[in-house]
Scaffold this motif. Structure first.
Motif, PDB file in Angstrom:
ATOM      1  N   PRO A  93       0.800  -1.231   0.000  1.00 22.94           N
ATOM      2  CA  PRO A  93       0.000   0.000   0.000  1.00 22.94           C
ATOM      3  C   PRO A  93       0.834   1.284   0.000  1.00 22.94           C
ATOM      4  CG  PRO A  93      -0.893  -1.560   1.570  1.00 22.94           C
ATOM      5  CD  PRO A  93       0.425  -2.120   1.093  1.00 22.94           C
ATOM      6  N   ILE A  94       2.113   1.200   0.379  1.00 23.12           N
ATOM      7  CA  ILE A  94       2.930   2.423   0.441  1.00 23.12           C
ATOM      8  C   ILE A  94       4.080   2.429  -0.557  1.00 23.12           C
ATOM      9  CG2 ILE A  94       2.326   2.924   2.839  1.00 23.12           C
ATOM     10  CD1 ILE A  94       5.090   1.769   3.614  1.00 23.12           C
ATOM     11  N   GLY A  95       4.127   1.483  -1.466  1.00 24.24           N
ATOM     12  CA  GLY A  95       5.205   1.405  -2.451  1.00 24.24           C
ATOM     13  C   GLY A  95       5.638  -0.038  -2.633  1.00 24.24           C
ATOM     14  N   ARG A  96       6.746  -0.245  -3.319  1.00 26.47           N
ATOM     15  CA  ARG A  96       7.259  -1.597  -3.525  1.00 26.47           C
ATOM     16  C   ARG A  96       8.238  -1.950  -2.410  1.00 26.47           C
ATOM     17  NH1 ARG A  96      10.129  -1.945  -8.751  1.00 26.47           N
ATOM     18  NH2 ARG A  96      11.069  -0.093  -7.879  1.00 26.47           N
ATOM     19  N   ASN A  97       8.327  -3.235  -2.097  1.00 28.30           N
ATOM     20  CA  ASN A  97       9.291  -3.649  -1.078  1.00 28.30           C
ATOM     21  C   ASN A  97       9.963  -4.953  -1.455  1.00 28.30           C
ATOM     22  OD1 ASN A  97       7.450  -5.703  -0.459  1.00 28.30           O
ATOM     23  ND2 ASN A  97       7.636  -5.414   1.725  1.00 28.30           N
ATOM     24  N   LEU A  98      11.035  -5.216  -0.745  1.00 26.24           N
ATOM     25  CA  LEU A  98      11.701  -6.510  -0.810  1.00 26.24           C
ATOM     26  C   LEU A  98      12.315  -6.763   0.558  1.00 26.24           C
ATOM     27  CD1 LEU A  98      15.105  -6.465  -0.953  1.00 26.24           C
ATOM     28  CD2 LEU A  98      14.578  -5.361  -3.098  1.00 26.24           C
ATOM     29  N   VAL A  99      12.575  -8.023   0.830  1.00 25.50           N
ATOM     30  CA  VAL A  99      13.255  -8.413   2.060  1.00 25.50           C
ATOM     31  C   VAL A  99      14.523  -9.149   1.653  1.00 25.50           C
ATOM     32  CG1 VAL A  99      13.100  -9.765   4.189  1.00 25.50           C
ATOM     33  CG2 VAL A  99      11.063  -8.574   3.317  1.00 25.50           C
ATOM     34  N   ALA A 100      15.641  -8.760   2.277  1.00 20.75           N
ATOM     35  CA  ALA A 100      16.928  -9.353   1.929  1.00 20.75           C
ATOM     36  C   ALA A 100      17.702  -9.754   3.184  1.00 20.75           C
ATOM     37  CB  ALA A 100      17.765  -8.365   1.107  1.00 20.75           C
ATOM     38  N   ARG A 101      18.429 -10.862   3.065  1.00 22.15           N
ATOM     39  CA  ARG A 101      19.341 -11.294   4.127  1.00 22.15           C
ATOM     40  C   ARG A 101      20.740 -10.922   3.687  1.00 22.15           C
ATOM     41  NH1 ARG A 101      18.043 -16.273   4.436  1.00 22.15           N
ATOM     42  NH2 ARG A 101      16.661 -16.047   6.212  1.00 22.15           N
ATOM     43  N   HIS A 102      21.398 -10.084   4.485  1.00 25.69           N
ATOM     44  CA  HIS A 102      22.770  -9.666   4.189  1.00 25.69           C
ATOM     45  C   HIS A 102      23.723 -10.829   4.453  1.00 25.69           C
ATOM     46  CE1 HIS A 102      21.966  -5.069   4.737  1.00 25.69           C
ATOM     47  NE2 HIS A 102      21.087  -5.640   3.949  1.00 25.69           N
ATOM     48  N   PRO A 103      24.933 -10.776   3.911  1.00 25.33           N
ATOM     49  CA  PRO A 103      25.894 -11.864   4.119  1.00 25.33           C
ATOM     50  C   PRO A 103      26.173 -12.151   5.601  1.00 25.33           C
ATOM     51  CG  PRO A 103      26.648 -10.456   2.344  1.00 25.33           C
ATOM     52  CD  PRO A 103      25.445  -9.775   2.960  1.00 25.33           C
ATOM     53  N   ASP A 104      26.000 -11.149   6.485  1.00 25.90           N
ATOM     54  CA  ASP A 104      26.237 -11.377   7.924  1.00 25.90           C
ATOM     55  C   ASP A 104      25.040 -12.003   8.630  1.00 25.90           C
ATOM     56  OD1 ASP A 104      24.386  -9.320   8.224  1.00 25.90           O
ATOM     57  OD2 ASP A 104      25.814  -7.881   9.021  1.00 25.90           O
ATOM     58  N   GLY A 105      23.939 -12.235   7.882  1.00 19.89           N
ATOM     59  CA  GLY A 105      22.746 -12.851   8.451  1.00 19.89           C
ATOM     60  C   GLY A 105      21.659 -11.868   8.839  1.00 19.89           C
ATOM     61  N   SER A 106      21.945 -10.576   8.854  1.00 22.26           N
ATOM     62  CA  SER A 106      20.934  -9.568   9.181  1.00 22.26           C
ATOM     63  C   SER A 106      19.876  -9.515   8.094  1.00 22.26           C
ATOM     64  CB  SER A 106      21.572  -8.181   9.299  1.00 22.26           C
ATOM     65  OG  SER A 106      22.548  -8.165  10.312  1.00 22.26           O
ATOM     66  N   VAL A 107      18.623  -9.321   8.500  1.00 19.60           N
ATOM     67  CA  VAL A 107      17.510  -9.260   7.553  1.00 19.60           C
ATOM     68  C   VAL A 107      16.905  -7.862   7.593  1.00 19.60           C
ATOM     69  CG1 VAL A 107      15.252 -10.224   6.930  1.00 19.60           C
ATOM     70  CG2 VAL A 107      17.045 -11.724   7.850  1.00 19.60           C
ATOM     71  N   PHE A 108      16.765  -7.251   6.413  1.00 14.22           N
ATOM     72  CA  PHE A 108      16.208  -5.905   6.289  1.00 14.22           C
ATOM     73  C   PHE A 108      15.128  -5.881   5.216  1.00 14.22           C
ATOM     74  CE2 PHE A 108      20.428  -5.231   7.981  1.00 14.22           C
ATOM     75  CZ  PHE A 108      20.227  -4.256   8.944  1.00 14.22           C
ATOM     76  N   GLU A 109      14.170  -4.990   5.413  1.00 12.19           N
ATOM     77  CA  GLU A 109      13.180  -4.693   4.379  1.00 12.19           C
ATOM     78  C   GLU A 109      13.630  -3.419   3.680  1.00 12.19           C
ATOM     79  OE1 GLU A 109       8.392  -4.050   3.984  1.00 12.19           O
ATOM     80  OE2 GLU A 109       9.388  -3.139   5.716  1.00 12.19           O
ATOM     81  N   TYR A 110      13.510  -3.389   2.366  1.00 13.07           N
ATOM     82  CA  TYR A 110      13.800  -2.192   1.565  1.00 13.07           C
ATOM     83  C   TYR A 110      12.507  -1.776   0.885  1.00 13.07           C
ATOM     84  CZ  TYR A 110      18.733  -3.238   2.195  1.00 13.07           C
ATOM     85  OH  TYR A 110      19.970  -3.473   2.744  1.00 13.07           O
ATOM     86  N   VAL A 111      12.171  -0.478   0.930  1.00 14.86           N
ATOM     87  CA  VAL A 111      10.941   0.021   0.320  1.00 14.86           C
ATOM     88  C   VAL A 111      11.226   1.258  -0.512  1.00 14.86           C
ATOM     89  CG1 VAL A 111       9.457  -0.852   2.169  1.00 14.86           C
ATOM     90  CG2 VAL A 111      10.308   1.463   2.290  1.00 14.86           C
ATOM     91  N   ASP A 112      10.430   1.428  -1.567  1.00 13.84           N
ATOM     92  CA  ASP A 112      10.432   2.681  -2.303  1.00 13.84           C
ATOM     93  C   ASP A 112       8.987   3.167  -2.415  1.00 13.84           C
ATOM     94  OD1 ASP A 112       9.149   1.459  -4.543  1.00 13.84           O
ATOM     95  OD2 ASP A 112      11.033   1.111  -5.573  1.00 13.84           O
ATOM     96  N   ARG A 113       8.793   4.332  -2.940  1.00 10.10           N
ATOM     97  CA  ARG A 113       7.454   4.917  -3.068  1.00 10.10           C
ATOM     98  C   ARG A 113       6.938   4.825  -4.500  1.00 10.10           C
ATOM     99  NH1 ARG A 113       5.709   4.934   1.919  1.00 10.10           N
ATOM    100  NH2 ARG A 113       6.793   6.334   3.296  1.00 10.10           N
TER     101      ARG A 113
END
Length: 116
Positions: A93-113
């Motif tokens: 509802p607020i733009g496109r997103n993706l979820v990624a696991r970085h090589p160190d194991g951290s997980v982040f969501e990335y969003v744009d509008r």
């Protein structure tokens, strides 16, 4: 990739009560929407989330949400550094997103509008 800002993810049991607190703290008005079975309120730099525990337990694994200019460019940069794209890019509802696991194991969501 241009990171424009970061939002913190907060799981709450009473979304209405939490909205009042975070609106007062940030001086921003909440923007509410639903993502599947989860109710979400974006208030300033916070995403307040409330819903079934089985869905919240998945959301708690995501460290933070990063706003970027373009999710497609983020995919290219993330792939180049060895990150794994777990989900997306998908429209929300607020733009496109993706979820990624970085090589160190951290997980982040990335969003744009950008519209899907």
């Amino acid at each position: 990739m241009d990171i424009l800002g970061t939002s913190l993810r907060v799981c709450v049991t009473d979304l209405d009560a939490a909205i009042g607190v975070y609106e007062r703290l940030t001086g921003a008005e909440a923007m509410r929407y639903r993502q599947g079975g989860v109710s979400v309120a974006a208030v300033g730099c916070f995403f307040l989330m409330s819903g079934p525990e089985e869905q919240l337990s998945v959301l708690r694994k995501i460290t933070a949400t990063l706003a970027v200019k373009d999710v497609d460019h983020a995919v290219a940069d993330l792939t180049a550094v060895g990150a794994q794209i777990i989900a997306g890019p998908l429209p929300t509802p607020i733009g496109r997103n993706l979820v990624a696991r970085h090589p160190d194991g951290s997980v982040f969501e990335y969003v744009d509008r950008k519209a899907a």
